[in-house]
Design a protein around this motif. Sequence first.
Motif, PDB file in Angstrom:
ATOM      1  N   ASP A  54       0.806  -1.328   0.271  1.00 40.86           N
ATOM      2  CA  ASP A  54      -0.135  -0.453   0.092  1.00 40.86           C
ATOM      3  C   ASP A  54       0.939   1.381  -0.318  1.00 40.86           C
ATOM      4  O   ASP A  54       0.559   2.024  -0.512  1.00 40.86           O
ATOM      5  CB  ASP A  54      -0.898   0.465   1.165  1.00 40.86           C
ATOM      6  N   GLN A  55       2.110   1.190   0.825  1.00 43.39           N
ATOM      7  CA  GLN A  55       2.763   2.811   0.844  1.00 43.39           C
ATOM      8  C   GLN A  55       3.507   3.382  -0.484  1.00 43.39           C
ATOM      9  O   GLN A  55       3.732   3.368  -0.631  1.00 43.39           O
ATOM     10  CB  GLN A  55       3.669   2.345   2.278  1.00 43.39           C
ATOM     11  N   LEU A  56       4.107   1.185  -0.859  1.00 40.32           N
ATOM     12  CA  LEU A  56       4.418   1.822  -1.991  1.00 40.32           C
ATOM     13  C   LEU A  56       4.300   2.426  -3.176  1.00 40.32           C
ATOM     14  O   LEU A  56       4.704   2.841  -3.721  1.00 40.32           O
ATOM     15  CB  LEU A  56       5.756   0.295  -2.519  1.00 40.32           C
ATOM     16  N   SER A  57       2.485   1.845  -3.178  1.00 38.17           N
ATOM     17  CA  SER A  57       1.711   2.349  -4.500  1.00 38.17           C
ATOM     18  C   SER A  57       1.513   3.790  -4.090  1.00 38.17           C
ATOM     19  O   SER A  57       1.308   4.304  -5.128  1.00 38.17           O
ATOM     20  CB  SER A  57       1.059   1.962  -3.793  1.00 38.17           C
ATOM     21  N   PHE A  58       1.023   3.754  -2.883  1.00 40.62           N
ATOM     22  CA  PHE A  58       1.440   5.750  -2.415  1.00 40.62           C
ATOM     23  C   PHE A  58       2.512   6.490  -2.923  1.00 40.62           C
ATOM     24  O   PHE A  58       1.818   7.544  -4.129  1.00 40.62           O
ATOM     25  CB  PHE A  58       1.011   5.797  -0.785  1.00 40.62           C
ATOM     26  N   LEU A  59       3.822   6.337  -2.461  1.00 41.47           N
ATOM     27  CA  LEU A  59       5.013   6.659  -2.963  1.00 41.47           C
ATOM     28  C   LEU A  59       4.973   6.606  -4.810  1.00 41.47           C
ATOM     29  O   LEU A  59       5.605   8.108  -4.788  1.00 41.47           O
ATOM     30  CB  LEU A  59       5.726   5.968  -2.411  1.00 41.47           C
ATOM     31  N   LYS A  60       4.227   5.432  -5.585  1.00 42.83           N
ATOM     32  CA  LYS A  60       4.531   5.920  -7.298  1.00 42.83           C
ATOM     33  C   LYS A  60       3.462   6.788  -7.487  1.00 42.83           C
ATOM     34  O   LYS A  60       4.361   7.391  -8.720  1.00 42.83           O
ATOM     35  CB  LYS A  60       4.254   4.579  -7.490  1.00 42.83           C
ATOM     36  N   ALA A  61       2.376   6.209  -7.293  1.00 47.99           N
ATOM     37  CA  ALA A  61       1.956   7.838  -7.096  1.00 47.99           C
ATOM     38  C   ALA A  61       2.297   9.172  -6.543  1.00 47.99           C
ATOM     39  O   ALA A  61       1.836  10.421  -7.611  1.00 47.99           O
ATOM     40  CB  ALA A  61       0.336   7.987  -6.516  1.00 47.99           C
ATOM     41  N   ASP A  62       2.851   9.325  -5.612  1.00 45.68           N
ATOM     42  CA  ASP A  62       2.948  10.675  -5.041  1.00 45.68           C
ATOM     43  C   ASP A  62       4.114  11.157  -5.279  1.00 45.68           C
ATOM     44  O   ASP A  62       4.055  12.292  -6.198  1.00 45.68           O
ATOM     45  CB  ASP A  62       3.346  10.212  -3.651  1.00 45.68           C
ATOM     46  N   VAL A  63       5.480  10.802  -5.971  1.00 47.88           N
ATOM     47  CA  VAL A  63       5.838  11.179  -6.723  1.00 47.88           C
ATOM     48  C   VAL A  63       6.114  10.985  -8.238  1.00 47.88           C
ATOM     49  O   VAL A  63       6.633  12.129  -9.122  1.00 47.88           O
ATOM     50  CB  VAL A  63       7.696  10.794  -6.555  1.00 47.88           C
ATOM     51  N   ALA A  64       5.109  10.814  -9.118  1.00 51.45           N
ATOM     52  CA  ALA A  64       5.348  10.291 -10.445  1.00 51.45           C
ATOM     53  C   ALA A  64       4.603  12.375 -10.902  1.00 51.45           C
ATOM     54  O   ALA A  64       4.988  12.352 -12.156  1.00 51.45           O
ATOM     55  CB  ALA A  64       3.539   9.564 -10.818  1.00 51.45           C
ATOM     56  N   LYS A  65       3.916  12.262 -10.322  1.00 53.56           N
ATOM     57  CA  LYS A  65       3.970  13.837 -10.690  1.00 53.56           C
ATOM     58  C   LYS A  65       5.084  14.898 -10.701  1.00 53.56           C
ATOM     59  O   LYS A  65       4.948  16.803 -11.312  1.00 53.56           O
ATOM     60  CB  LYS A  65       2.328  15.068 -10.107  1.00 53.56           C
ATOM     61  N   LEU A  66       5.849  14.732 -10.324  1.00 52.22           N
ATOM     62  CA  LEU A  66       7.599  15.305  -9.807  1.00 52.22           C
ATOM     63  C   LEU A  66       8.124  15.829 -10.964  1.00 52.22           C
ATOM     64  O   LEU A  66       8.297  14.415 -11.890  1.00 52.22           O
ATOM     65  CB  LEU A  66       7.575  15.424  -8.888  1.00 52.22           C
ATOM     66  N   SER A  67       8.876  16.724 -11.135  1.00 52.59           N
ATOM     67  CA  SER A  67      10.046  16.157 -12.161  1.00 52.59           C
ATOM     68  C   SER A  67      11.367  16.046 -11.977  1.00 52.59           C
ATOM     69  O   SER A  67      11.094  15.648 -10.923  1.00 52.59           O
ATOM     70  CB  SER A  67      10.452  18.274 -12.543  1.00 52.59           C
ATOM     71  N   ASP A  68      11.884  15.463 -12.451  1.00 56.14           N
ATOM     72  CA  ASP A  68      13.169  14.639 -12.690  1.00 56.14           C
ATOM     73  C   ASP A  68      13.991  15.989 -11.473  1.00 56.14           C
ATOM     74  O   ASP A  68      14.603  15.105 -10.815  1.00 56.14           O
ATOM     75  CB  ASP A  68      13.797  14.210 -13.601  1.00 56.14           C
ATOM     76  N   SER A  69      14.053  16.888 -11.542  1.00 55.64           N
ATOM     77  CA  SER A  69      14.867  17.772 -10.867  1.00 55.64           C
ATOM     78  C   SER A  69      14.441  18.265  -9.136  1.00 55.64           C
ATOM     79  O   SER A  69      14.985  19.104  -8.845  1.00 55.64           O
ATOM     80  CB  SER A  69      15.241  19.277 -11.834  1.00 55.64           C
ATOM     81  N   THR A  70      12.697  18.343  -9.302  1.00 60.52           N
ATOM     82  CA  THR A  70      12.806  18.166  -7.421  1.00 60.52           C
ATOM     83  C   THR A  70      13.523  17.737  -6.639  1.00 60.52           C
ATOM     84  O   THR A  70      13.817  16.625  -6.654  1.00 60.52           O
ATOM     85  CB  THR A  70      11.220  17.687  -7.712  1.00 60.52           C
ATOM     86  N   PRO A  71      13.969  18.713  -5.572  1.00 59.34           N
ATOM     87  CA  PRO A  71      15.096  17.901  -4.685  1.00 59.34           C
ATOM     88  C   PRO A  71      13.895  16.474  -4.116  1.00 59.34           C
ATOM     89  O   PRO A  71      12.298  17.516  -3.412  1.00 59.34           O
ATOM     90  CB  PRO A  71      15.280  18.987  -4.230  1.00 59.34           C
ATOM     91  N   ILE A  72      14.055  15.749  -3.785  1.00 59.87           N
ATOM     92  CA  ILE A  72      13.773  14.593  -2.693  1.00 59.87           C
ATOM     93  C   ILE A  72      14.157  14.426  -1.258  1.00 59.87           C
ATOM     94  O   ILE A  72      15.348  15.076  -1.389  1.00 59.87           O
ATOM     95  CB  ILE A  72      13.299  13.459  -3.433  1.00 59.87           C
ATOM     96  N   VAL A  73      13.701  14.617  -0.350  1.00 63.10           N
ATOM     97  CA  VAL A  73      13.510  13.906   0.563  1.00 63.10           C
ATOM     98  C   VAL A  73      13.213  13.050   1.247  1.00 63.10           C
ATOM     99  O   VAL A  73      11.160  13.261   1.598  1.00 63.10           O
ATOM    100  CB  VAL A  73      13.704  15.219   1.537  1.00 63.10           C
ATOM    101  N   VAL A  74      12.940  11.721   2.042  1.00 62.40           N
ATOM    102  CA  VAL A  74      12.171  10.990   1.788  1.00 62.40           C
ATOM    103  C   VAL A  74      13.360  10.919   3.746  1.00 62.40           C
ATOM    104  O   VAL A  74      14.058  10.691   4.175  1.00 62.40           O
ATOM    105  CB  VAL A  74      12.426   9.337   1.445  1.00 62.40           C
ATOM    106  N   PHE A  75      11.762  11.011   4.683  1.00 59.69           N
ATOM    107  CA  PHE A  75      11.660  10.641   6.320  1.00 59.69           C
ATOM    108  C   PHE A  75      11.313   9.146   6.474  1.00 59.69           C
ATOM    109  O   PHE A  75       9.920   8.629   5.934  1.00 59.69           O
ATOM    110  CB  PHE A  75      11.322  11.297   6.724  1.00 59.69           C
ATOM    111  N   SER A  76      12.184   8.534   7.867  1.00 63.77           N
ATOM    112  CA  SER A  76      11.918   6.751   8.050  1.00 63.77           C
ATOM    113  C   SER A  76      12.255   6.701   9.223  1.00 63.77           C
ATOM    114  O   SER A  76      12.954   7.087   9.314  1.00 63.77           O
ATOM    115  CB  SER A  76      12.383   5.711   6.704  1.00 63.77           C
TER     116      SER A  76
END
Lengths: 157, 325
Positions: free
Chosen positions: B197-219
């Motif tokens: 479920d969470q992997l599906s969320f992540l896939k959809a979440d980043v789909a809209k972003l441009s490649d140059s968007t800096p990404i920060v992931v907390f876990s």
Amino acid sequence: MSRSLYPLWSRRVAVVAVAAAGLTAVALAGCGSTKTPSAAAASSPAAGTPATTMAPMPGMDTPATTAPAGPAVATTKVDINNFAFSPAVITVKAGTTVTWTNTDEEPHTVVSASASMRSATLAGTSNTYSHAFMTPGTYAYNCSIHPFMHGTVVVTA
Amino acid sequence: MSPTASQRPGSPEPASPATAPGGATIDRRSFLRHSAWAGAAVAVVVSGGVVTTKLVSSSHTAPATQDFAFVQISDSHIGFTGPANANVTSTFSEAIDQVNALPDRPDFVIHTGDLTHFSSVAQFDQVKQMLGSLKTGQVLTVPGEHDSTDDTGQKYRQVFGAGSQGDGWYSFDHKGVHFVSLVNTINLQSLGHLGGDQLSFLKADVAKLSDSTPIVVFSHIPLFAMYEPWGWGTDDAVQALSMLRRFGSVTCLNGHVHQVMSKTEGNVTFHTAAPTAYPLPRPGVGPAPKPVVLPAGRLHSALGVRDVHYLRRSRGLAVTDEVLA
């Protein structure tokens, strides 16, 4: 932007480029200074000299050991000590109640989907959990807080 | 703000190329400058009185980022008693004071889990109250496995789960940087686990972003294989990281291991954080990841807070780990 938003930044932070695929470890406990920079310019990870790169530590990236060790022991009591279930594999007859006792200072649990077990947090004076096994089978369990701790209950007819 | 479920209500302001440094709404001249970046089509969206622009064809354009600072604190273990730290409340309080004394006020503070030691309602309430004294725009959290010792995170989410999905995951945009908070501490077999479920969320979440968007992931648990015999890794992290491979800058910040370590793999840099409670052994040193009892007077040098600056010029994060004073 005409001014720096962070005039203190340049002297507070030493930017350290982390070499690609390299590993940087900073042991805070052994460090006498009050600040321990481990900064990386993420846009250019390969740039610069890896100033604090250390050799990979022994045991890094080794596969998880998930298989419980040792032969099955016929007992109804399992001790939780030193982050391990002991004996790790036990065998009981169907209808037997097994009791776990946590003697570690750290809290542990006994959790198994196959046996429908979910203990409370075992710690301090509330450190035992019992479960009756009615149906023959092999039931794997672990600690939900330290999931690398594995045990197995083999229930015979 | 877009009403998508992935946007956590009350989180720092949404990504907004239309918001100039200092927070002023974009004017026509700067709008034209933005839209001229790469000739990208720009859609202007007005939502709730906030003007935001969205790059429609943006795979080769840079989002408008701004310099800002945030802070990571981790592993406070409120409720722990033992010789490794006789007073975890006191050291957590000192960490908060140290954050409040930073020269640059952080836009937000993220606590990367193990807020509590036993997941009790009283411990969650105490942590919430203490986090409330942080001088920052917003306090965010992800849960650790100690925040779900006798449930699957229900008590944690009752106090800290507002606006999150599933086990407590969420994402938000802040000044051009996309942040994702993941939960990898529920239903664990040996290692951290994200789940389908969470992997599906992540896939959809980043789909809209441009490649140059800096990404920060907390876990909470590391997303890299730090030391798997002690559970210091996440069994399905590879699937998550593969979704982030196309981005130029990905930074993963976690707790759990109670020590500072950094690692770079391709486009991804991982930083594990110091705790505020007590140290754990270096990977594989000793029989188990038990709290380490340091000689008198040495505990504070093993605890700390992390000051993170996003620097637009370098399009990267500068991470500074400060030991507890």
